[in-house]
Design an enzyme around this catalytic site. Structure first.
Site: not given
Ligand code: GAR
Length: 208
Positions: A97, A95, A114, A148, A12-13, A112, A146
């Protein structure tokens, strides 16, 4: 004031960056709830900030659709996705869908972040996949969700150069340094109305 529901799975940063930004006087959005699909360590950031949290685990339901319905209901209980001020759902490291029914209930007010330059390297292992492909650069994409997998309209992107010999964790940390301010800036633009999600989703305007 734009009401935000933030969804996470991990540390959760990005959530913490949103908590810090929304605590600043004058920031045009506030976080009304944080949801997770598991006992995510990042929920502690919300608890410390006095933000309501909930955990809704897919394994507790017969189908993904049912999980999506419960997740949607939990968010709507906090006033996001309902009424004249529908707010915004932010997937910040969720993480999973999201099922079609969930997407239909919230999109385009559903974004989102990514860790890659979409459409390159969609999916759950974007950083690993960029390294394995021998790419010289990757980055971050904030996009509308969306139906996908990581296919929705792009809102904002930032590039990160890949360094010789760096590990997945090292690269992901450097991506996240760029990602956190990009996500905060994108949420600000949406809240201020300078970035119109409905217009982007309808293809009426580019996202620069
Ligand atoms: C982030 O880099 C985010 O883009 C990625 O998980 C990380 C969460 O970091 N998400 C995915 O890969 C989704 N496909 P955090 O928990 O430190 O915010």
């Amino acid at each position: 004031m734009l009401n935000l529901a933030v969804l996470i799975s991990g540390g959760g940063s990005n959530l913490q960056a949103l908590i810090a930004a929304t605590a600043e006087p004058g920031f045009p959005a506030r976080i009304v709830c944080v949801g997770a699909d598991t006992d995510a360590p990042g929920l502690a950031h919300a608890e410390r900030a006095g933000i309501p949290t909930f955990v809704i685990r897919p394994g507790d339901f017969r189908s993904r659709d049912e999980w999506g319905q419960m997740l949607a209901a939990a968010i709507q209980e906090h006033g996001v996705g309902t009424g004249p001020n529908p707010g915004l759902v932010v997937s910040a490291g969720l993480m999973r869908i999201l099922p079609e029914g969930f997407v239909g209930a919230f999109s385009p007010e559903l974004i989102n972040t990514h860790p890659a330059l979409l459409p390159s390297f969609p999916g759950a292992h974007a950083v690993r996949d960029a390294l394995a492909a021998g790419a010289s650069e990757t980055g971050v994409t904030v996009h509308i969700i969306d139906e996908g997998v990581d296919t929705g309209p792009v809102l904002r992107q930032a590039v990160v150069e890949i360094r010789e010999g760096e590990s997945e964790d090292q690269l992901h940390e450097r991506i996240k340094e760029v990602e956190r301010p990009l996500l905060v800036a994108t949420v600000r633009e949406i809240a201020e109305g300078s970035l119109d999600l409905a217009a982007v989703a309808a293809g009426r305007t580019g996202a620069d």
